[in-house]
Write a protein that holds these residues in place. Structure first.
Motif, PDB file in Angstrom:
ATOM      1  N   MET A   1      25.080 -36.159 -37.843  1.00  0.00           N
ATOM      2  CA  MET A   1      24.675 -35.056 -36.997  1.00  0.00           C
ATOM      3  C   MET A   1      23.607 -34.259 -37.719  1.00  0.00           C
ATOM      4  SD  MET A   1      27.902 -32.372 -37.148  1.00  0.00           S
ATOM      5  CE  MET A   1      29.098 -33.536 -37.764  1.00  0.00           C
ATOM      6  N   ARG A   2      22.782 -33.582 -36.970  1.00  0.00           N
ATOM      7  CA  ARG A   2      21.708 -32.783 -37.552  1.00  0.00           C
ATOM      8  C   ARG A   2      22.199 -31.376 -37.860  1.00  0.00           C
ATOM      9  NH1 ARG A   2      16.571 -34.065 -34.016  1.00  0.00           N
ATOM     10  NH2 ARG A   2      15.912 -32.160 -35.050  1.00  0.00           N
ATOM     11  N   ILE A   3      21.374 -30.633 -38.578  1.00  0.00           N
ATOM     12  CA  ILE A   3      21.779 -29.333 -39.095  1.00  0.00           C
ATOM     13  C   ILE A   3      22.163 -28.344 -37.987  1.00  0.00           C
ATOM     14  CG2 ILE A   3      19.421 -28.409 -39.251  1.00  0.00           C
ATOM     15  CD1 ILE A   3      20.362 -27.090 -41.946  1.00  0.00           C
ATOM     16  N   GLY A   4      21.463 -28.367 -36.869  1.00  0.00           N
ATOM     17  CA  GLY A   4      21.784 -27.453 -35.771  1.00  0.00           C
ATOM     18  C   GLY A   4      23.161 -27.702 -35.193  1.00  0.00           C
ATOM     19  N   GLU A   5      23.497 -28.961 -35.013  1.00  0.00           N
ATOM     20  CA  GLU A   5      24.813 -29.296 -34.476  1.00  0.00           C
ATOM     21  C   GLU A   5      25.908 -28.926 -35.467  1.00  0.00           C
ATOM     22  OE1 GLU A   5      27.534 -33.059 -32.955  1.00  0.00           O
ATOM     23  OE2 GLU A   5      25.392 -33.382 -33.287  1.00  0.00           O
ATOM     24  N   LEU A   6      25.681 -29.202 -36.754  1.00  0.00           N
ATOM     25  CA  LEU A   6      26.668 -28.847 -37.768  1.00  0.00           C
ATOM     26  C   LEU A   6      26.878 -27.333 -37.795  1.00  0.00           C
ATOM     27  CD1 LEU A   6      28.533 -29.702 -40.103  1.00  0.00           C
ATOM     28  CD2 LEU A   6      26.558 -29.433 -41.625  1.00  0.00           C
ATOM     29  N   ALA A   7      25.798 -26.586 -37.737  1.00  0.00           N
ATOM     30  CA  ALA A   7      25.909 -25.120 -37.738  1.00  0.00           C
ATOM     31  C   ALA A   7      26.712 -24.645 -36.534  1.00  0.00           C
ATOM     32  CB  ALA A   7      24.521 -24.490 -37.740  1.00  0.00           C
ATOM     33  N   ARG A   8      26.413 -25.198 -35.378  1.00  0.00           N
ATOM     34  CA  ARG A   8      27.124 -24.803 -34.157  1.00  0.00           C
ATOM     35  C   ARG A   8      28.609 -25.121 -34.274  1.00  0.00           C
ATOM     36  NH1 ARG A   8      29.024 -27.500 -30.241  1.00  0.00           N
ATOM     37  NH2 ARG A   8      27.891 -29.425 -30.706  1.00  0.00           N
ATOM     38  N   ARG A   9      28.930 -26.311 -34.712  1.00  0.00           N
ATOM     39  CA  ARG A   9      30.332 -26.732 -34.805  1.00  0.00           C
ATOM     40  C   ARG A   9      31.093 -25.970 -35.881  1.00  0.00           C
ATOM     41  NH1 ARG A   9      30.891 -33.054 -34.918  1.00  0.00           N
ATOM     42  NH2 ARG A   9      33.088 -32.449 -34.880  1.00  0.00           N
ATOM     43  N   ALA A  10      30.380 -25.551 -36.918  1.00  0.00           N
ATOM     44  CA  ALA A  10      31.026 -24.816 -38.009  1.00  0.00           C
ATOM     45  C   ALA A  10      31.047 -23.313 -37.737  1.00  0.00           C
ATOM     46  CB  ALA A  10      30.304 -25.097 -39.333  1.00  0.00           C
ATOM     47  N   GLY A  11      30.342 -22.881 -36.708  1.00  0.00           N
ATOM     48  CA  GLY A  11      30.315 -21.457 -36.387  1.00  0.00           C
ATOM     49  C   GLY A  11      29.496 -20.649 -37.371  1.00  0.00           C
ATOM     50  N   THR A  12      28.398 -21.229 -37.821  1.00  0.00           N
ATOM     51  CA  THR A  12      27.535 -20.534 -38.780  1.00  0.00           C
ATOM     52  C   THR A  12      26.084 -20.782 -38.396  1.00  0.00           C
ATOM     53  OG1 THR A  12      27.224 -20.148 -41.148  1.00  0.00           O
ATOM     54  CG2 THR A  12      27.475 -22.437 -40.463  1.00  0.00           C
ATOM     55  N   SER A  13      25.172 -20.397 -39.263  1.00  0.00           N
ATOM     56  CA  SER A  13      23.752 -20.571 -38.968  1.00  0.00           C
ATOM     57  C   SER A  13      23.151 -21.679 -39.830  1.00  0.00           C
ATOM     58  CB  SER A  13      23.002 -19.262 -39.237  1.00  0.00           C
ATOM     59  OG  SER A  13      22.995 -18.986 -40.629  1.00  0.00           O
ATOM     60  N   THR A  14      22.008 -22.184 -39.387  1.00  0.00           N
ATOM     61  CA  THR A  14      21.318 -23.206 -40.193  1.00  0.00           C
ATOM     62  C   THR A  14      20.851 -22.595 -41.503  1.00  0.00           C
ATOM     63  OG1 THR A  14      19.242 -22.751 -39.041  1.00  0.00           O
ATOM     64  CG2 THR A  14      20.600 -24.561 -38.187  1.00  0.00           C
ATOM     65  N   ARG A  15      20.512 -21.331 -41.475  1.00  0.00           N
ATOM     66  CA  ARG A  15      20.087 -20.643 -42.713  1.00  0.00           C
ATOM     67  C   ARG A  15      21.219 -20.643 -43.740  1.00  0.00           C
ATOM     68  NH1 ARG A  15      17.719 -14.489 -43.086  1.00  0.00           N
ATOM     69  NH2 ARG A  15      17.315 -14.556 -45.303  1.00  0.00           N
ATOM     70  N   THR A  16      22.433 -20.372 -43.272  1.00  0.00           N
ATOM     71  CA  THR A  16      23.592 -20.391 -44.168  1.00  0.00           C
ATOM     72  C   THR A  16      23.796 -21.785 -44.744  1.00  0.00           C
ATOM     73  OG1 THR A  16      24.650 -18.576 -42.991  1.00  0.00           O
ATOM     74  CG2 THR A  16      26.095 -20.006 -44.284  1.00  0.00           C
ATOM     75  N   LEU A  17      23.649 -22.795 -43.910  1.00  0.00           N
ATOM     76  CA  LEU A  17      23.824 -24.168 -44.396  1.00  0.00           C
ATOM     77  C   LEU A  17      22.790 -24.514 -45.459  1.00  0.00           C
ATOM     78  CD1 LEU A  17      24.652 -26.108 -41.110  1.00  0.00           C
ATOM     79  CD2 LEU A  17      26.202 -25.017 -42.746  1.00  0.00           C
ATOM     80  N   ARG A  18      21.567 -24.081 -45.264  1.00  0.00           N
ATOM     81  CA  ARG A  18      20.526 -24.328 -46.274  1.00  0.00           C
ATOM     82  C   ARG A  18      20.855 -23.594 -47.573  1.00  0.00           C
ATOM     83  NH1 ARG A  18      17.199 -23.353 -41.713  1.00  0.00           N
ATOM     84  NH2 ARG A  18      16.522 -25.317 -40.802  1.00  0.00           N
ATOM     85  N   TYR A  19      21.417 -22.392 -47.436  1.00  0.00           N
ATOM     86  CA  TYR A  19      21.822 -21.629 -48.625  1.00  0.00           C
ATOM     87  C   TYR A  19      22.935 -22.367 -49.366  1.00  0.00           C
ATOM     88  CZ  TYR A  19      23.619 -17.909 -51.562  1.00  0.00           C
ATOM     89  OH  TYR A  19      24.055 -17.173 -52.639  1.00  0.00           O
ATOM     90  N   TYR A  20      23.940 -22.843 -48.640  1.00  0.00           N
ATOM     91  CA  TYR A  20      25.011 -23.605 -49.274  1.00  0.00           C
ATOM     92  C   TYR A  20      24.454 -24.844 -49.970  1.00  0.00           C
ATOM     93  CZ  TYR A  20      28.493 -20.898 -46.582  1.00  0.00           C
ATOM     94  OH  TYR A  20      29.283 -19.914 -46.039  1.00  0.00           O
ATOM     95  N   GLU A  21      23.483 -25.460 -49.338  1.00  0.00           N
ATOM     96  CA  GLU A  21      22.841 -26.631 -49.948  1.00  0.00           C
ATOM     97  C   GLU A  21      22.147 -26.239 -51.247  1.00  0.00           C
ATOM     98  OE1 GLU A  21      19.339 -29.855 -48.932  1.00  0.00           O
ATOM     99  OE2 GLU A  21      20.267 -28.756 -47.272  1.00  0.00           O
TER     100      GLU A  21
END
Length: 130
Positions: free
Chosen positions: A1-21
């Motif tokens: 899955m792409r970052i947008g879908e992961l963010a949506r399913r996790a209830g967070t933002s793509t920016r947060t996911l990039r930060y975690y990365e």
């Protein structure tokens, strides 16, 4: 899955996911087209992080839980390092509760002292109502 879908399913933002990365908590694989690619295991990691943060854990405190999941354990708190974090957090909370109990006792004492020195209180009389 792409970052947008992961963010949506996790209830967070793509920016947060990039930060975690950037902090090494989330590994993004790259598809042939260069887009980040994630799977259900990544979603599990994110849910573990979110659950811990929702109850007051700092982001860095989630690392042992993430590492435990990455190592293939069924739960993020089934490793000794995760249990050590739980123990530290409980000790921190117990200390905070103790400090709050002391503050509460001081405030209650100040209130009792103030009420004693003020004497009986009389409600102000409203001249307009007679």
């Amino acid at each position: 899955m792409r970052i947008g879908e992961l963010a949506r399913r996790a209830g967070t933002s793509t920016r947060t996911l990039r930060y975690y990365e950037s902090r090494g908590l989330l590994d993004a694989r790259r598809a042939d087209n260069g887009y980040r690619s994630y799977d259900e295991d990544d979603l599990r990691l994110l849910r573990q992080i979110r659950t811990l943060q929702d109850v007051g854990f700092e982001l860095e405190e989630t690392r042992p839980f993430v590492d435990c999941l990455r190592a293939g354990h069924p739960a993020g708190d089934s490793c000794p390092a995760s249990l050590a974090v739980y123990r530290r957090k409980l000790a921190e909370l117990d200390a905070l509760i103790g400090r709050l109990a002391d503050v509460r006792e001081q405030v209650a004492h100040q209130l009792a002292t103030a009420e004693e020195s003020a004497g009986p209180t009389v409600a102000p009389r409203c001249e307009m109502t007679g």
